[in-house]
Design an enzyme around this catalytic site. Structure first.
Site, PDB file in Angstrom:
ATOM      1  N   PHE A 159       5.939   1.460   0.852  1.00  0.00           N
ATOM      2  CA  PHE A 159       7.144   0.632   0.741  1.00  0.00           C
ATOM      3  C   PHE A 159       6.869  -0.524  -0.212  1.00  0.00           C
ATOM      4  CE2 PHE A 159       9.940  -2.846   1.770  1.00  0.00           C
ATOM      5  CZ  PHE A 159      11.164  -2.243   2.009  1.00  0.00           C
ATOM      6  N   ASP A 160       5.729  -1.213   0.014  1.00  0.00           N
ATOM      7  CA  ASP A 160       5.376  -2.370  -0.811  1.00  0.00           C
ATOM      8  C   ASP A 160       4.132  -2.022  -1.629  1.00  0.00           C
ATOM      9  OD1 ASP A 160       5.268  -4.847  -1.942  1.00  0.00           O
ATOM     10  OD2 ASP A 160       4.601  -5.900  -0.143  1.00  0.00           O
ATOM     11  N   ASN A 196       9.208  12.791  -1.040  1.00  0.00           N
ATOM     12  CA  ASN A 196       8.865  12.035  -2.255  1.00  0.00           C
ATOM     13  C   ASN A 196       7.710  12.716  -2.977  1.00  0.00           C
ATOM     14  OD1 ASN A 196       6.290  10.159  -2.620  1.00  0.00           O
ATOM     15  ND2 ASN A 196       6.665  10.359  -0.407  1.00  0.00           N
ATOM     16  N   SER A 214      -2.539  11.851  -0.069  1.00  0.00           N
ATOM     17  CA  SER A 214      -1.251  11.992  -0.752  1.00  0.00           C
ATOM     18  C   SER A 214      -1.169  13.398  -1.325  1.00  0.00           C
ATOM     19  CB  SER A 214      -1.124  10.984  -1.897  1.00  0.00           C
ATOM     20  OG  SER A 214      -0.027  11.352  -2.702  1.00  0.00           O
ATOM     21  N   GLY A 272       9.406  11.223   7.889  1.00  0.00           N
ATOM     22  CA  GLY A 272      10.556  10.984   8.763  1.00  0.00           C
ATOM     23  C   GLY A 272      10.544  11.897   9.979  1.00  0.00           C
ATOM     24  N   GLY A 283       7.369   9.684  11.441  1.00  0.00           N
ATOM     25  CA  GLY A 283       8.641   9.922  12.114  1.00  0.00           C
ATOM     26  C   GLY A 283       9.002   8.935  13.201  1.00  0.00           C
ATOM     27  N   TYR A 301       7.843   4.054   7.937  1.00  0.00           N
ATOM     28  CA  TYR A 301       8.474   3.772   6.651  1.00  0.00           C
ATOM     29  C   TYR A 301       9.864   4.418   6.609  1.00  0.00           C
ATOM     30  CZ  TYR A 301       9.220   3.714   1.523  1.00  0.00           C
ATOM     31  OH  TYR A 301       9.731   3.544   0.262  1.00  0.00           O
TER      32      TYR A 301
END
Ligand SMILES: Cc1cc2nc3c(=O)[nH]c(=O)nc-3n(C[C@H](O)[C@H](O)[C@H](O)COP(=O)(O)O)c2cc1C
Length: 353
Positions: free
Chosen positions: A62-63, A109, A173, A264, A293, A314
């Site tokens: 997010f950041d 993403n 990732s 999620g 999630g 997130y």
């Protein structure tokens, strides 16, 4: 309709990445300020010598550039994780590269570690440390064109380690080719030996705990290997999990076929199930951060009962907005009291409700 719901509805009319950029700008300008409510003392815990006011943290991604740490802590997060930060700046994959699946409460993403690099993060973290309290972890990644991945993590540990309350070695990732191969036994042993040596050489006042963030898409043998290597390397924490490459059949969002990592709601079940698995694989000796999630107090509670000392989220912020943070923390305090606990620590690893 409250203002933040209107803002959220407007954001969802925009491309997800543009919406994220506007959110960061609004946070930096101090435009998102939920009513301050002091954290309930039942939620406080101490881990790695740090006093966490609540176990709920902002997950990495997010950041990415350490721009809104203060604003996110102000929303009621007990801690914030910035990054992933790579040594050099990089632009990431071609756009579009973030997709909402609202029907599924999910996101896909394939950003590919777009970030401004270590020097920019270092300057912002230094400024933050000079004027602000609050727990901030730093998540490290490797540059896509790096020919020595471990050297990139070593560089992150030495430059950002002194500014971090904890460091995350992110080898999970799905959007950087070859990165997940670092989770294999030999590569992981080499990586952890190198990063822990550099961390141990930092001055004792600036020697952060090291957390390893792993993928959800692992075989039984991979999980055993990771647990064994993490124990041998005396890693301070394991974060489970990153986004998944799996695409469950029940997804209905029109973007479900996009390449990238899924996060999620669909990640909740699988990522929570493996938390308890890791608690037994590590004999409960390594603190776990439960991610994947979380969208309600009940979800956060389930992660804690499955063995997580800390929880992060997130994707749910994208669908529920900033008010979700205090909703979860206050709901969590109620659940703990309902079940007769007097502190969050008592509930860790207590099994299913
Ligand atoms: C848009 C996006 C970007 C992300 N970027 C990162 C990242 O840079 N580093 C990282 O470790 N995790 C990253 N993540 C993964 C999250 O930290 C988290 O592990 C994952 O999304 C599962 O949590 P959630 O279901 O609450 O979103 C990203 C997730 C999303 C949705």
């Amino acid at each position: 309709m409250p203002l933040d719901r209107i803002f959220l509805a407007l954001l969802h009319r925009l491309d997800p990445e543009r919406a994220h950029g506007l959110t960061i700008a609004a946070l930096r300008a101090g435009l998102v300020t939920p009513p301050p409510r002091a954290p309930d003392p039942i939620l406080a815990s101490t881990l790695w010598g740090l006093r966490f006011p609540t176990p709920l943290g902002l997950a990495a991604g997010f950041d990415k550039n350490a721009m809104v740490m203060k604003a996110m802590l102000g929303l009621g997060f007990g801690f914030v994780e910035v990054g992933s930060v790579t040594p050099r700046p990089q632009s990431g994959n071609a756009k579009p590269r973030i997709f909402r699946l609202p029907e599924d409460g999910a996101v896909i993403n394939r950003l590919g570690f777009n970030n401004e690099g270590q020097a920019a993060a270092e300057a912002r973290l230094e400024a933050f440390r000079a004027g602000q309290a609050g727990i901030v972890g730093v998540n490290l990644g490797q540059n896509k064109d790096s020919d020595d991945a471990a050297a990139d993590y070593v560089s992150g540990v030495s430059s950002l380690g002194p500014l971090a309350d904890y460091l995350v070695i992110n080898v999970s990732s799905p959007n950087t080719p070859g990165l997940r191969a670092l989770q294999g036994r030999a590569a992981l042993e080499d990586l952890l030996t190198r990063v822990t040596a550099v961390r141990d050489a930092l001055p004792s006042t600036h020697r952060p705990p090291l957390v390893l963030k792993i993928a959800p898409d692992l075989s039984a043998a991979d999980k055993e290997d990771i647990a064994g290597v993490a124990l041998a390397a005396r890693i301070d924490g394991l974060a489970r999990s990153h986004t998944t490459l799996a695409r469950p059949d029940h997804l209905t969002g029109r973007h479900r076929g996009e390449a990238g990592g899924l996060s999620g709601r669909p990640l909740f079940g699988p990522s929570t199930a493996v938390l308890s698995e890791f608690t037994s694989l590590t004999g409960g000796k390594i603190p776990l951060i439960g991610i994947g999630g979380v969208a309600s107090a009940a979800d956060a509670y389930a992660k804690i009962r499955a063995g997580a000392c800390l929880v992060q989220l997130y994707s749910a912020l994208i669908y529920h907005g900033p008010g979700l943070v205090s909703e979860i923390t206050h709901g969590l305090a109620d659940l703990l009291r309902r079940d007769g606990f007097s502190s969050i620590g008592e509930a860790v690893g207590c099994g299913q409700t």
